[in-house]
Write a protein that holds these residues in place. Structure first.
Motif, PDB file in Angstrom:
ATOM      1  N   ARG A   1       0.819  -1.201   0.000  1.00  0.00           N
ATOM      2  CA  ARG A   1       0.000   0.000   0.000  1.00  0.00           C
ATOM      3  C   ARG A   1       0.860   1.261   0.000  1.00  0.00           C
ATOM      4  N   THR A   2       1.934   1.257   0.759  1.00  0.00           N
ATOM      5  CA  THR A   2       2.789   2.436   0.856  1.00  0.00           C
ATOM      6  C   THR A   2       3.302   2.873  -0.516  1.00  0.00           C
ATOM      7  N   TYR A   3       3.605   1.899  -1.371  1.00  0.00           N
ATOM      8  CA  TYR A   3       4.171   2.207  -2.678  1.00  0.00           C
ATOM      9  C   TYR A   3       3.108   2.273  -3.781  1.00  0.00           C
ATOM     10  N   ALA A   4       2.055   1.466  -3.655  1.00  0.00           N
ATOM     11  CA  ALA A   4       1.066   1.375  -4.730  1.00  0.00           C
ATOM     12  C   ALA A   4       0.024   2.487  -4.682  1.00  0.00           C
ATOM     13  N   ALA A   5      -0.455   2.832  -3.473  1.00  0.00           N
ATOM     14  CA  ALA A   5      -1.538   3.816  -3.360  1.00  0.00           C
ATOM     15  C   ALA A   5      -1.184   5.173  -3.967  1.00  0.00           C
ATOM     16  N   PRO A   6       0.029   5.689  -3.769  1.00  0.00           N
ATOM     17  CA  PRO A   6       0.353   6.976  -4.395  1.00  0.00           C
ATOM     18  C   PRO A   6       0.340   6.925  -5.915  1.00  0.00           C
ATOM     19  N   ILE A   7       0.515   5.736  -6.484  1.00  0.00           N
ATOM     20  CA  ILE A   7       0.548   5.598  -7.939  1.00  0.00           C
ATOM     21  C   ILE A   7      -0.856   5.462  -8.519  1.00  0.00           C
ATOM     22  N   GLN A  84      -9.065   7.649   3.997  1.00  0.00           N
ATOM     23  CA  GLN A  84      -8.043   8.390   4.712  1.00  0.00           C
ATOM     24  C   GLN A  84      -7.587   7.610   5.938  1.00  0.00           C
ATOM     25  N   LEU A  85      -6.420   7.959   6.440  1.00  0.00           N
ATOM     26  CA  LEU A  85      -5.902   7.388   7.672  1.00  0.00           C
ATOM     27  C   LEU A  85      -6.270   8.345   8.797  1.00  0.00           C
ATOM     28  N   HIS A  86      -7.332   7.999   9.527  1.00  0.00           N
ATOM     29  CA  HIS A  86      -7.876   8.919  10.525  1.00  0.00           C
ATOM     30  C   HIS A  86      -7.125   8.827  11.848  1.00  0.00           C
ATOM     31  N   LEU A  87      -7.146   9.925  12.558  1.00  0.00           N
ATOM     32  CA  LEU A  87      -6.577   9.993  13.897  1.00  0.00           C
ATOM     33  C   LEU A  87      -7.722  10.251  14.871  1.00  0.00           C
ATOM     34  N   TRP A  88      -8.219   9.176  15.476  1.00  0.00           N
ATOM     35  CA  TRP A  88      -9.360   9.289  16.381  1.00  0.00           C
ATOM     36  C   TRP A  88      -8.895   9.686  17.776  1.00  0.00           C
ATOM     37  N   GLU A  89      -9.734  10.480  18.462  1.00  0.00           N
ATOM     38  CA  GLU A  89      -9.423  10.881  19.828  1.00  0.00           C
ATOM     39  C   GLU A  89     -10.542  10.545  20.800  1.00  0.00           C
ATOM     40  N   THR A  90     -11.751  10.301  20.301  1.00  0.00           N
ATOM     41  CA  THR A  90     -12.899  10.087  21.178  1.00  0.00           C
ATOM     42  C   THR A  90     -13.499   8.706  20.942  1.00  0.00           C
ATOM     43  N   ALA A 143       2.134   7.857  13.151  1.00  0.00           N
ATOM     44  CA  ALA A 143       3.218   8.783  13.477  1.00  0.00           C
ATOM     45  C   ALA A 143       3.785   9.415  12.212  1.00  0.00           C
ATOM     46  N   THR A 144       3.916   8.617  11.154  1.00  0.00           N
ATOM     47  CA  THR A 144       4.430   9.134   9.883  1.00  0.00           C
ATOM     48  C   THR A 144       3.468  10.138   9.270  1.00  0.00           C
ATOM     49  N   ARG A 145       2.162   9.837   9.346  1.00  0.00           N
ATOM     50  CA  ARG A 145       1.155  10.688   8.704  1.00  0.00           C
ATOM     51  C   ARG A 145       0.850  11.946   9.521  1.00  0.00           C
ATOM     52  N   GLY A 147       2.445  12.961  12.714  1.00  0.00           N
ATOM     53  CA  GLY A 147       3.526  13.586  13.477  1.00  0.00           C
ATOM     54  C   GLY A 147       3.162  13.924  14.911  1.00  0.00           C
ATOM     55  N   GLU A 148       3.318  15.212  15.286  1.00  0.00           N
ATOM     56  CA  GLU A 148       3.115  15.637  16.666  1.00  0.00           C
ATOM     57  C   GLU A 148       1.668  15.429  17.118  1.00  0.00           C
ATOM     58  N   ALA A 149       0.721  15.533  16.208  1.00  0.00           N
ATOM     59  CA  ALA A 149      -0.678  15.319  16.576  1.00  0.00           C
ATOM     60  C   ALA A 149      -0.884  13.894  17.084  1.00  0.00           C
ATOM     61  N   PHE A 150      -0.216  12.921  16.437  1.00  0.00           N
ATOM     62  CA  PHE A 150      -0.317  11.544  16.906  1.00  0.00           C
ATOM     63  C   PHE A 150       0.366  11.374  18.259  1.00  0.00           C
ATOM     64  N   GLU A 151       1.509  12.015  18.444  1.00  0.00           N
ATOM     65  CA  GLU A 151       2.217  11.896  19.722  1.00  0.00           C
ATOM     66  C   GLU A 151       1.346  12.413  20.860  1.00  0.00           C
ATOM     67  N   TYR A 152       0.561  13.449  20.596  1.00  0.00           N
ATOM     68  CA  TYR A 152      -0.358  13.962  21.618  1.00  0.00           C
ATOM     69  C   TYR A 152      -1.443  12.933  21.930  1.00  0.00           C
ATOM     70  N   VAL A 153      -2.063  12.372  20.873  1.00  0.00           N
ATOM     71  CA  VAL A 153      -3.099  11.359  21.083  1.00  0.00           C
ATOM     72  C   VAL A 153      -2.512  10.134  21.780  1.00  0.00           C
ATOM     73  N   LYS A 154      -1.307   9.744  21.393  1.00  0.00           N
ATOM     74  CA  LYS A 154      -0.647   8.596  22.015  1.00  0.00           C
ATOM     75  C   LYS A 154      -0.445   8.810  23.509  1.00  0.00           C
ATOM     76  N   SER A 155      -0.134  10.054  23.898  1.00  0.00           N
ATOM     77  CA  SER A 155       0.083  10.347  25.319  1.00  0.00           C
ATOM     78  C   SER A 155      -1.204  10.281  26.116  1.00  0.00           C
ATOM     79  N   LYS A 156      -2.355  10.415  25.423  1.00  0.00           N
ATOM     80  CA  LYS A 156      -3.649  10.412  26.107  1.00  0.00           C
ATOM     81  C   LYS A 156      -4.375   9.077  26.011  1.00  0.00           C
ATOM     82  N   THR A 157      -3.796   8.136  25.258  1.00  0.00           N
ATOM     83  CA  THR A 157      -4.461   6.849  25.035  1.00  0.00           C
ATOM     84  C   THR A 157      -3.504   5.705  25.358  1.00  0.00           C
ATOM     85  N   SER A 158      -4.011   4.485  25.230  1.00  0.00           N
ATOM     86  CA  SER A 158      -3.193   3.306  25.528  1.00  0.00           C
ATOM     87  C   SER A 158      -3.610   2.161  24.622  1.00  0.00           C
ATOM     88  N   ILE A 159      -2.746   1.168  24.504  1.00  0.00           N
ATOM     89  CA  ILE A 159      -3.089  -0.053  23.783  1.00  0.00           C
ATOM     90  C   ILE A 159      -3.905  -0.966  24.680  1.00  0.00           C
TER      91      ILE A 159
END
Length: 211
Positions: A1-7, A84-90, A143-145, A147-159
């Motif tokens: 997907r990483t290589y094919a989707a952009p094409i 899209q690759l969504h970043l959920w918070e709620t 994290a790649t998509r 960046g810092e927004a994911f790091e914030y969500v990661k700090s507020k969530t857990s696996i």
């Protein structure tokens, strides 16, 4: 997907993925249903224990509430809108950052406990290992998509479910239940209950395929 989707584009990739994966999913599920009770009987779960049946049924039911968070984006699933690759918070993300993996693990544990054969145990082990890797891979992609927004969500969530809550990093609002009162969840609840009662028909249909 990483290589094919952009094409080819995200929509075309989603369609291609569906064309390949859906027939494979049908064959894998049919094979699992047909052969689940083969192999060694590792343990025999009492079928006449209503409490045990209710507990395992409830575990399976809850697993589907975790499994399908992306049903909120039906148009993306159908590739009508650009996926899209969504970043959920709620919602369920407050409980665990990887709800689909947690739901699949819960489903595997409940089904393995109920059936108790080496076939189901092996299939569940493979699924669990796959989804454990998906947690790492999912975090890496987010994290790649984002960046810092994911790091914030990661700090507020857990696996681990509720870990961020009991550690005080995530505070559930008093009206948290309202985040689950959405149309797609009602469809998931109805579909899950219907699937339970449809098990005999699913078994009969799988048997007709002889896979």
């Amino acid at each position: 997907r990483t290589y094919a989707a952009p094409i080819v584009g995200e929509r075309a990739w989603r369609v291609l993925f569906a064309v390949v994966s859906l027939p494979l999913a049908l064959s894998c599920i049919s094979f699992f249903v047909n052969h689940a009770r083969e192999g060694m009987q590792l343990w025999q779960t009492p079928r006449d224990d209503p409490l045990l049946h209710a507990l395992l049924w409830l575990a399976n039911f809850i697993s589907f509430l975790f499994l399908y968070p992306s049903t909120f984006n039906l148009l993306e699933i159908a590739a009508i809108q650009k996926p899209q690759l969504h970043l959920w918070e709620t919602g369920v993300t407050r409980i665990t950052r990887h709800p689909q993996a947690v739901g699949q693990i819960l489903w595997c544990l409940a089904h393995t406990a109920w059936v108790g054969t080496s076939t189901v145990a092996a299939a569940s082990t493979v699924l669990i290992v796959h989804h454990v890797f998906s947690m790492y891979h999912g975090d890496r992609r987010l994290a790649t998509r984002h960046g810092e927004a994911f790091e914030y969500v990661k700090s507020k969530t857990s696996i681990v479910p509720f870990q961020a809550v009991w550690e005080g990093r995530q505070e559930l609002p008093s009206d948290y239940y309202k985040e689950f009162l959405r149309g797609p969840y009602f469809l998931v609840v109805g579909g899950t209950i219907a699937a339970y009662f449809a098990h005999p028909y699913m078994q009969a249909g799988a048997a007709l395929l002889h896979w």
